[in-house]
Design an enzyme around this catalytic site. Structure first.
Site, PDB file in Angstrom:
ATOM      1  N   LYS A   1       0.824  -1.217   0.000  1.00  0.00           N
ATOM      2  CA  LYS A   1       0.000   0.000   0.000  1.00  0.00           C
ATOM      3  C   LYS A   1       0.850   1.257   0.000  1.00  0.00           C
ATOM      4  CE  LYS A   1      -4.403  -1.566   1.794  1.00  0.00           C
ATOM      5  NZ  LYS A   1      -5.437  -1.438   2.800  1.00  0.00           N
TER       6      LYS A   1
ATOM      7  N   LYS B   1      -5.036  -9.218  -6.823  1.00  0.00           N
ATOM      8  CA  LYS B   1      -6.233  -9.396  -6.007  1.00  0.00           C
ATOM      9  C   LYS B   1      -7.339  -8.437  -6.462  1.00  0.00           C
ATOM     10  CE  LYS B   1      -5.979  -7.701  -1.924  1.00  0.00           C
ATOM     11  NZ  LYS B   1      -5.506  -7.270  -0.623  1.00  0.00           N
TER      12      LYS B   1
ATOM     13  N   LYS C   1     -10.665  -2.775  -3.804  1.00  0.00           N
ATOM     14  CA  LYS C   1     -11.499  -1.574  -3.868  1.00  0.00           C
ATOM     15  C   LYS C   1     -10.769  -0.449  -4.577  1.00  0.00           C
ATOM     16  CE  LYS C   1     -13.381  -2.553   0.747  1.00  0.00           C
ATOM     17  NZ  LYS C   1     -12.775  -2.496   2.085  1.00  0.00           N
TER      18      LYS C   1
HETATM   19  P1  TYM Z   1     -10.795  -5.011   3.949  1.00  0.00           P
HETATM   20  O1  TYM Z   1     -11.760  -3.912   4.201  1.00  0.00           O
HETATM   21  O2  TYM Z   1      -9.678  -4.773   2.985  1.00  0.00           O
HETATM   22  O3  TYM Z   1     -11.565  -6.300   3.441  1.00  0.00           O
HETATM   23  C1  TYM Z   1     -12.683  -6.798   4.145  1.00  0.00           C
HETATM   24  C2  TYM Z   1     -12.674  -8.313   4.122  1.00  0.00           C
HETATM   25  O4  TYM Z   1     -12.707  -8.764   2.759  1.00  0.00           O
HETATM   26  C3  TYM Z   1     -11.633  -9.670   2.529  1.00  0.00           C
HETATM   27  N1  TYM Z   1     -11.157  -9.471   1.159  1.00  0.00           N
HETATM   28  C4  TYM Z   1     -11.091 -10.452   0.246  1.00  0.00           C
HETATM   29  N2  TYM Z   1     -11.420 -11.755   0.320  1.00  0.00           N
HETATM   30  C5  TYM Z   1     -11.260 -12.495  -0.807  1.00  0.00           C
HETATM   31  N3  TYM Z   1     -10.775 -11.962  -1.980  1.00  0.00           N
HETATM   32  C6  TYM Z   1     -10.447 -10.656  -2.082  1.00  0.00           C
HETATM   33  N4  TYM Z   1      -9.993 -10.154  -3.231  1.00  0.00           N
HETATM   34  C7  TYM Z   1     -10.589  -9.844  -0.933  1.00  0.00           C
HETATM   35  N5  TYM Z   1     -10.367  -8.516  -0.678  1.00  0.00           N
HETATM   36  C8  TYM Z   1     -10.704  -8.326   0.600  1.00  0.00           C
HETATM   37  C9  TYM Z   1     -10.566  -9.276   3.542  1.00  0.00           C
HETATM   38  O5  TYM Z   1      -9.672 -10.344   3.795  1.00  0.00           O
HETATM   39  C10 TYM Z   1     -11.400  -8.917   4.740  1.00  0.00           C
HETATM   40  O6  TYM Z   1     -11.758 -10.073   5.479  1.00  0.00           O
HETATM   41  N6  TYM Z   1      -7.850  -4.950   7.981  1.00  0.00           N
HETATM   42  C11 TYM Z   1      -9.101  -5.444   7.452  1.00  0.00           C
HETATM   43  C12 TYM Z   1     -10.308  -5.006   8.250  1.00  0.00           C
HETATM   44  C13 TYM Z   1     -10.177  -5.213   9.720  1.00  0.00           C
HETATM   45  C14 TYM Z   1     -10.386  -6.436  10.427  1.00  0.00           C
HETATM   46  C15 TYM Z   1     -10.191  -6.116  11.795  1.00  0.00           C
HETATM   47  C16 TYM Z   1     -10.701  -7.719  10.011  1.00  0.00           C
HETATM   48  C17 TYM Z   1      -9.891  -4.271  10.636  1.00  0.00           C
HETATM   49  N7  TYM Z   1      -9.895  -4.799  11.881  1.00  0.00           N
HETATM   50  C18 TYM Z   1     -10.291  -7.113  12.781  1.00  0.00           C
HETATM   51  C19 TYM Z   1     -10.823  -8.700  11.005  1.00  0.00           C
HETATM   52  C20 TYM Z   1     -10.610  -8.390  12.362  1.00  0.00           C
HETATM   53  C21 TYM Z   1      -9.278  -4.932   6.030  1.00  0.00           C
HETATM   54  O7  TYM Z   1      -8.691  -3.957   5.639  1.00  0.00           O
HETATM   55  O8  TYM Z   1     -10.214  -5.577   5.320  1.00  0.00           O
END
Ligand code: TYM
Length: 338
Positions: free
Chosen positions: A115, A202, A205
């Site tokens: 990032k 991947k 967003k």
């Molecule tokens: P974030 O917002 O990037 O993504 C949310 C969830 O979606 C999953 N994900 C994917 N799964 C499969 N294929 C993809 N291409 C893909 N892109 C995203 C992510 O693995 C995630 O589960 N840091 C985390 C959010 C967070 C969190 C937490 C999660 C903050 N605190 C505590 C669990 C526990 C994040 O940025 O997810």
């Protein structure tokens, strides 16, 4: 203080363009877990601002993630749905855990490197510290299980290391076994959904190309068009899993199909092996629409009723605080704050 045995915590960032990867990798799994676990689902707005967010869009996107949870089937009355910034325990515990986590550990985080890119000196301090905030999210509830996509695995391992080091450092002061080791739950056939334009990247967003992802606000026509134009190779689908090796785009579409149909990739290949993409893609588009349209329709309806969404978040944050505040109070005692 009683340690729960089946408490789930997870979160999604409100950074817009909520996509099929977020749904298949995470949100969909949130729904099933409510049958067996006490679930806390967070809209992680504090994580979102580690990169610049337009304040108006942040508010809209926060409601949209909450709407996605509810539309996908999370029961807002039984489970806890809230936004992170409303519960001060997250920020408070982050500071204490910042003093437990080591710089060397954070330097290994691949997502920060990706990032921050080449312009690392100009990344926010928040972006660097983000995995510690994520550890605090989970540990403030002493959560035992964390459903996430494959890309969050390293952050989960860090959360486990931080929990372990806290327990060791403060073992003599009441910290022994205080934090559980949170288990990642990486479930289903699409734990890492790839871009529709490039099978080595991947689905995300922030990809500049909207054609790279199916979003939860796409219409049926958008979805059909994106799948029709998805990059593929010229070969027909294989009948065995082995035949997907070195065919990342084909592998991705088969994985998406399997996850949407709730079957294995083997089963998809048994049915569609030998098909050309010209016939597989329309079948995938129909399936995607069948599965997603009830959710996207319900999300759109909920987004018209912001009063309701705000009330869910308000009530959820009170319930979340009631769980997290006593944990943080105990942590403060353990470290010697008076
Ligand atoms: P974030 O917002 O990037 O993504 C949310 C969830 O979606 C999953 N994900 C994917 N799964 C499969 N294929 C993809 N291409 C893909 N892109 C995203 C992510 O693995 C995630 O589960 N840091 C985390 C959010 C967070 C969190 C937490 C999660 C903050 N605190 C505590 C669990 C526990 C994040 O940025 O997810």
């Amino acid at each position: 203080m009683e340690q729960p045995t089946n408490r789930v915590f997870s979160g999604v960032q409100p950074t817009g363009n909520l996509h099929l990867g977020n749904y298949l990798g995470a949100i969909r799994n949130f729904v099933g877990l409510q049958e067996t676990h006490e679930c806390i689902y967070c809209v992680v707005d504090m994580h979102a601002i580690t990169a610049w967010q337009d304040p108006k869009e942040l508010a809209h996107n926060t409601r949209e993630v909450a709407a996605a949870y509810i539309a996908a089937g999370v029961d807002a009355d039984k489970q806890v749905i809230f936004n992170q910034s409303k519960v001060s325990a997250h920020a408070e515990l982050t500071w204490i855990l910042n003093c437990v986590a080591r710089i060397g550990w954070l330097n290994r985080m691949t997502q920060f490197k990706e990032k921050a890119g080449k312009n690392r000196e100009n990344a926010s301090v928040g972006l660097y510290d983000y995995p510690v905030l994520m550890a605090a999210d989970i540990l403030a509830y002493r959560a035992t299980h964390v459903p996430v996509g494959d890309d969050q695995k390293q952050h989960l391992e860090l959360a486990r290391d931080i929990a372990q080091k806290f327990n060791n450092d403060f073992a003599e002061f009441g910290g022994e076994d205080f934090f559980p080791q949170p288990e990642p739950l990486i479930m289903g056939a699409a734990t890492r959904v790839m871009s529709l334009r490039d099978g080595s990247k991947k689905m995300s967003k922030s990809d500049p190309s909207d054609m790279s992802r199916i979003t939860l606000t796409d219409t049926a026509d958008d979805i059909a068009k994106k799948i029709r134009k998805a990059r593929t190779d010229p070969e027909p689908l294989p009948s065995e899993l082995d035949g997907l090796k070195d065919r990342p785009e084909a592998d991705n579409l088969v994985g998406i199909y399997a996850a949407l149909a709730d079957v294995t990739k083997e089963a998809v290949l048994q049915e569609h092996g030998g098909s050309q993409f010209s016939s597989f893609k329309p079948a995938l588009a129909d399936l995607a629409n069948e599965r997603l349209s009830p959710i996207t329709g319900e999300m759109a309806r909920l987004m018209e009723d912001t009063t309701y969404i705000d009330s869910v978040l308000q009530k959820g944050s009170q319930r979340a605080s009631a769980i997290a505040q006593p944990v943080v109070a105990r942590v403060k005692e353990i470290v010697g704050f008076i």
